[in-house]
Write a protein that holds these residues in place. Structure first.
Motif, PDB file in Angstrom:
ATOM      1  N   LYS A   1      -6.209  -3.446  -4.956  1.00 33.89           N
ATOM      2  CA  LYS A   1      -7.148  -2.778  -4.050  1.00 33.89           C
ATOM      3  C   LYS A   1      -6.673  -1.366  -3.712  1.00 33.89           C
ATOM      4  O   LYS A   1      -7.473  -0.433  -3.672  1.00 33.89           O
ATOM      5  N   LYS A   2      -5.370  -1.200  -3.468  1.00 37.42           N
ATOM      6  CA  LYS A   2      -4.851   0.125  -3.127  1.00 37.42           C
ATOM      7  C   LYS A   2      -4.946   1.075  -4.322  1.00 37.42           C
ATOM      8  O   LYS A   2      -5.282   2.248  -4.168  1.00 37.42           O
TER       9      LYS A   2
ATOM     10  N   ARG B   1      -7.156   1.018  -6.673  1.00 37.02           N
ATOM     11  CA  ARG B   1      -8.555   1.413  -6.811  1.00 37.02           C
ATOM     12  C   ARG B   1      -8.954   2.387  -5.706  1.00 37.02           C
ATOM     13  O   ARG B   1      -9.655   3.352  -5.955  1.00 37.02           O
ATOM     14  N   GLU B   2      -8.472   2.147  -4.486  1.00 40.25           N
ATOM     15  CA  GLU B   2      -8.775   3.036  -3.362  1.00 40.25           C
ATOM     16  C   GLU B   2      -8.247   4.448  -3.618  1.00 40.25           C
ATOM     17  O   GLU B   2      -8.902   5.436  -3.290  1.00 40.25           O
TER      18      GLU B   2
ATOM     19  N   SER C   1       0.835  -1.216   0.000  1.00 40.57           N
ATOM     20  CA  SER C   1       0.000   0.000   0.000  1.00 40.57           C
ATOM     21  C   SER C   1       0.863   1.257   0.000  1.00 40.57           C
ATOM     22  O   SER C   1       0.602   2.187  -0.763  1.00 40.57           O
TER      23      SER C   1
END
Length: 189
Positions: free
Chosen positions: A117-118, A120-121, A89
């Motif tokens: 995921k990071k 997209r976050e 991350s």
């Protein structure tokens, strides 16, 4: 067997010709990686890899690719297996802060999930060139790439292996199929 490893980086051309298939022999990924940089117009790239033989070999090959493509490295960082999930991350945040227009990544399936995921976050949609672990995470339904531009580096000989494997067995090969094939052929010889 070590000289016949698919991780071979240096060696004579004769050594390299002895490889059977192999999981992207490192010397074979430089040209397609440079092509990926050019195709995606990536001028500033982050290289994020595992600290170990595999990651070091990929980093070295990708540095050559970046130089051949006329691009720049704005972040080059390595992580260990033990801390991958906890540091990915922050490495994605560093890549974004350094204005990386693309990421070259090599890690584990768990790290791939965190990477996606990071990104997209952070709404950080830059092209990613990754090793097969990212494809395994996506194909296994563990993470969805949705709008992200993700490419998996694959040598021409690896594509050939995958195609032949699928023709015989009717399914995609597992992550160890190519290297297992190599080892079996080497042992048989």
């Amino acid at each position: 067997i070590a000289d016949s490893s698919s991780d071979i980086v240096d060696g004579t051309e004769a050594d390299k010709q002895n490889l059977i298939f192999g999981v992207s022999p490192i010397y074979q990924i430089e040209v397609p990686s440079a092509g990926w940089l050019k195709t995606n117009n990536v001028k500033n790239v982050a290289i994020i890899t595992l600290d170990g033989t595999w990651g070091i070999a990929h980093t070295d090959a990708w540095v050559k690719s970046v130089n051949n493509a006329g691009s720049n490295i704005v972040l080059k960082d390595m992580f260990t297996y033990a801390n991958e999930v906890s540091v990915i991350s922050s490495l994605v945040q560093k890549a974004k802060a350094n204005n990386a227009e693309g990421i070259m990544w090599s890690g584990t399936e768990a790290g791939a999930i965190v990477l996606v995921k990071k990104m997209r976050e952070l709404d950080y949609n830059v092209p990613v060139l990754a090793t097969g672990q990212l494809a395994l995470a996506v194909n296994g339904g563990k993470v969805e790439i949705k709008e992200l531009n993700i490419s998996v580096i694959e040598s021409e000989i690896s594509k050939e292996f995958r195609k032949k494997y699928k023709a015989v067995y009717g399914t995609e090969p597992s992550k160890y199929a190519e290297s297992s094939y190599d080892l079996t052929i080497i042992a048989a010889k």
